[in-house]
Design a protein around this motif. Sequence first.
Motif, PDB file in Angstrom:
ATOM      1  N   SER A   1       6.644   1.914  -4.119  1.00 37.17           N
ATOM      2  CA  SER A   1       5.829   1.896  -5.334  1.00 37.17           C
ATOM      3  C   SER A   1       5.070   3.198  -5.504  1.00 37.17           C
ATOM      4  O   SER A   1       4.890   3.957  -4.538  1.00 37.17           O
ATOM      5  CB  SER A   1       4.823   0.741  -5.274  1.00 37.17           C
ATOM      6  N   PRO A   2       4.580   3.459  -6.710  1.00 28.69           N
ATOM      7  CA  PRO A   2       3.564   4.497  -6.856  1.00 28.69           C
ATOM      8  C   PRO A   2       2.292   4.062  -6.130  1.00 28.69           C
ATOM      9  O   PRO A   2       2.163   2.903  -5.722  1.00 28.69           O
ATOM     10  CB  PRO A   2       3.326   4.558  -8.380  1.00 28.69           C
ATOM     11  N   GLU A   3       1.343   4.967  -5.956  1.00 30.89           N
ATOM     12  CA  GLU A   3       0.060   4.590  -5.354  1.00 30.89           C
ATOM     13  C   GLU A   3      -0.682   3.651  -6.300  1.00 30.89           C
ATOM     14  O   GLU A   3      -0.802   3.926  -7.495  1.00 30.89           O
ATOM     15  CB  GLU A   3      -0.778   5.834  -5.087  1.00 30.89           C
TER      16      GLU A   3
ATOM     17  N   GLU B   1       6.025  -4.037   3.031  1.00 33.41           N
ATOM     18  CA  GLU B   1       5.180  -3.203   3.881  1.00 33.41           C
ATOM     19  C   GLU B   1       4.189  -2.418   3.033  1.00 33.41           C
ATOM     20  O   GLU B   1       4.385  -2.265   1.821  1.00 33.41           O
ATOM     21  CB  GLU B   1       6.066  -2.274   4.724  1.00 33.41           C
ATOM     22  N   TYR B   2       3.114  -1.933   3.665  1.00 34.96           N
ATOM     23  CA  TYR B   2       2.077  -1.210   2.931  1.00 34.96           C
ATOM     24  C   TYR B   2       1.653   0.030   3.709  1.00 34.96           C
ATOM     25  O   TYR B   2       1.797   0.111   4.927  1.00 34.96           O
ATOM     26  CB  TYR B   2       0.872  -2.119   2.670  1.00 34.96           C
ATOM     27  N   ASN B   3       1.111   0.987   2.972  1.00 35.28           N
ATOM     28  CA  ASN B   3       0.595   2.228   3.556  1.00 35.28           C
ATOM     29  C   ASN B   3      -0.710   2.561   2.844  1.00 35.28           C
ATOM     30  O   ASN B   3      -0.743   2.647   1.610  1.00 35.28           O
ATOM     31  CB  ASN B   3       1.617   3.350   3.387  1.00 35.28           C
TER      32      ASN B   3
ATOM     33  N   VAL C   1      -8.108  -4.648  -0.403  1.00 39.86           N
ATOM     34  CA  VAL C   1      -8.998  -4.296  -1.515  1.00 39.86           C
ATOM     35  C   VAL C   1      -9.958  -3.194  -1.065  1.00 39.86           C
ATOM     36  O   VAL C   1     -10.436  -3.169   0.060  1.00 39.86           O
ATOM     37  CB  VAL C   1      -9.774  -5.535  -1.994  1.00 39.86           C
ATOM     38  N   GLY C   2     -10.226  -2.248  -1.987  1.00 34.89           N
ATOM     39  CA  GLY C   2     -11.082  -1.108  -1.682  1.00 34.89           C
ATOM     40  C   GLY C   2     -10.310   0.133  -1.309  1.00 34.89           C
ATOM     41  O   GLY C   2     -10.897   1.163  -0.973  1.00 34.89           O
ATOM     42  N   ASN C   3      -8.977   0.061  -1.365  1.00 32.79           N
ATOM     43  CA  ASN C   3      -8.122   1.172  -0.961  1.00 32.79           C
ATOM     44  C   ASN C   3      -7.128   1.525  -2.067  1.00 32.79           C
ATOM     45  O   ASN C   3      -6.848   0.721  -2.964  1.00 32.79           O
ATOM     46  CB  ASN C   3      -7.333   0.810   0.298  1.00 32.79           C
ATOM     47  N   PHE C   4      -6.580   2.732  -1.948  1.00 29.82           N
ATOM     48  CA  PHE C   4      -5.376   3.090  -2.682  1.00 29.82           C
ATOM     49  C   PHE C   4      -4.199   2.672  -1.798  1.00 29.82           C
ATOM     50  O   PHE C   4      -4.118   3.071  -0.645  1.00 29.82           O
ATOM     51  CB  PHE C   4      -5.330   4.587  -2.979  1.00 29.82           C
ATOM     52  N   VAL C   5      -3.301   1.866  -2.351  1.00 28.07           N
ATOM     53  CA  VAL C   5      -2.253   1.244  -1.543  1.00 28.07           C
ATOM     54  C   VAL C   5      -0.883   1.612  -2.103  1.00 28.07           C
ATOM     55  O   VAL C   5      -0.681   1.631  -3.323  1.00 28.07           O
ATOM     56  CB  VAL C   5      -2.403  -0.294  -1.553  1.00 28.07           C
TER      57      VAL C   5
ATOM     58  N   ILE D   1       0.423  -7.600  -9.233  1.00 29.81           N
ATOM     59  CA  ILE D   1      -0.787  -7.809  -8.450  1.00 29.81           C
ATOM     60  C   ILE D   1      -1.813  -8.416  -9.400  1.00 29.81           C
ATOM     61  O   ILE D   1      -2.121  -7.838 -10.447  1.00 29.81           O
ATOM     62  CB  ILE D   1      -1.321  -6.504  -7.834  1.00 29.81           C
ATOM     63  N   THR D   2      -2.316  -9.616  -9.040  1.00 29.93           N
ATOM     64  CA  THR D   2      -3.174 -10.376  -9.943  1.00 29.93           C
ATOM     65  C   THR D   2      -4.415 -10.881  -9.204  1.00 29.93           C
ATOM     66  O   THR D   2      -4.559 -10.686  -7.981  1.00 29.93           O
ATOM     67  CB  THR D   2      -2.423 -11.576 -10.537  1.00 29.93           C
TER      68      THR D   2
END
Length: 694
Positions: A408-410, A446-448, A528-532, A558-559
Amino acid sequence: MTRSLLVASVALTLAACGGGSDNSSDTDDQPVFNPSAPEAPVVPVPEDGFAPEAKGISDITLVDAYGSPLANANVTISPLSTVATSSLRALSSSIVVVTDSEGNLVTSDLEPGTYSILVSIGTVSVTFTLVVGEDNAGDSMSIIAPLVISEDVDGGVVAVDLSGEGLFVSLSGTVFDADGPVADAQLSISGGDETNGAVATGFSDAEGNYTLTFNVALAKLAAISEGRIRVHAEGYLPYVVTVSDELEINGTSAFSGLNFELIPREDEVTVFYSEDFEQSVDGSCGSWTEYVLQESDYSEEPEEWAGPGVGVAAVALAPVADDTLWNSHTVGEGIINQAFLDGLVVMAPDDSSEGAVPDPESNIACWYGDDVTGAATTGNFMGEADENPQDSLNGGDSLTYNAGAIVSPEIDLTNIEGSVSLSFDTWWEIESVNPNENGFDLMTVEYNLGDGEGWQTLIRLNPLTDPVTELAAEPGIEDEYVVAASEPLDDVFDEQYHSRASLPYSNTGFNRAPRWIAHEPVPLDTLVGNFVTLRFVFRTQDSLYNGFRGWMLDNIRITDEVGSFPISDSTYLPGPPYDGTTEPEPETFSVTANYTPNPDFSLSEGSTRTFTADVSWAGGDQVVGSIKLQVFRNELLVEEVTVTDEVFLGKSTSLSVDAYVGNSSDYVEVTLTVFDDEGEVIYSEQHYHSVAAV
């Protein structure tokens, strides 16, 4: 290289002593159906609101553990207890019928109550229970039996009894609202973290009726009993209920009349991010980037594969192709799975697609699979196929493993308060030999966070256990089987072994047709609170059984909905693929234990048994300090004994303990635990016994 099939060998059976030939008239050990108030928002219902019309069951379809029809089976249905009603005739005595070629049988209307069903094919008989609820509104249902049926070379029937080898459960009922039946509602049953989400998914028909059947390892009994049934339909609030509040599952059983009333949704869902792939250009997946996995996309410490005798080799990885198999898939492409046309894989019994790759739900979806159309209609994730040889029904071999991701994009989650979840529509079909989370054809999200920690696993879509089917042919195992045919046993096992290689595992269950489903929302609260940055990753992990139709995604969102799908218990990425070689096995510490009574045996109710473990160990430089034998009944410890190195006979010892086994509704777990000289656990194993009426 060939991977063997693993089958859980724990034993828990509903049948009474004597191999399931009959059931006691005592109903205390029967599964219980407990209708209760729904765990959904309560709103006033008009007095003239819709209520399903109660009726008896007149048509039953019997299927085996593979979902195939049980044709020409002799069936005896006997009442154990019934509930008198004014509209239905009581079944006062047993009825005997024979199924047709599609596994169907016609009964008198079975009124609410509990019934014993005896199914006989050749000389093999199994017994299980059907509970018809008082609110049953469907006149037909499908029931899975603990049997596997196949044919030998002469067309004779090969029947295998799987009673006590797994959980084979059927559920049916009606979904409705205040105005009438609700069609296309999505229903799933889950053991939560212990099953990695749903073990079976189904949909209601035009009359609101549904059937769920599942085949899972017996070890998941407790998890599913305390798990959840979730009902989801567009425009309605999700309905979630705890399984144990509605019914009690004991081994193989079937339940009808499990109804759900849905409440229309009035609140608006806030969408923070969405991708529907409608802007895909030249095969791209919308704003997401396709990516071929590299060495850095695997964990440094590979997870051990559960297969017998094979270690996962840590291999130096390089891209195996210039392009990933992720690509946009549009309506009307008409792709057919070439592996199906070539006879390498088969369709599930309920799949009428003839190998077609489905259209997206909208216009465009993102798909992990070959997308060549025309003369070569690939439609799978084989990549470059191994043409020498491609044996019939082998599942399809590739020249090498393959793996890829869409990234995904950030995504900005910095200014969000409250619950946040990830949802998406999905369709997938992979191998059924080892689809478990540490096996093959792995599907992960997965996430970064861009904090230098790299990619972490958020969820896995694979089941935690493989389906339960017949045991592999081994010396001496013939006594476990009955063959209703003239063909010698050795020839049957050599030539007609019912392998899973050609059978699919899909997002609706083992050997079931895949369907587009709305994936259960995944909680993102900890991000939450991050760029993901997110990515969806498919890893075949080897070159075997890659002739299935892959993984398709659409409508990623994302909802502000509350997420409930289990987050992965390990954030680390899967280990590297198996490269076809086996590293030398180092001498490792191992424990061998022989138990009395044998773990495969069912125990007679009301008895006190002596449980004995003869234990020996070898290998490595591990020091054994003590060994404990414990007996649990229904997960509660009842007796235990511990021995220390003072009474060891070299590297062996024996332990015994007396314990009362309980009633036929109970089950017994025997646990062996080995400790080192510091008191740390270095080995443990559990075995289960059912308790049967005598």
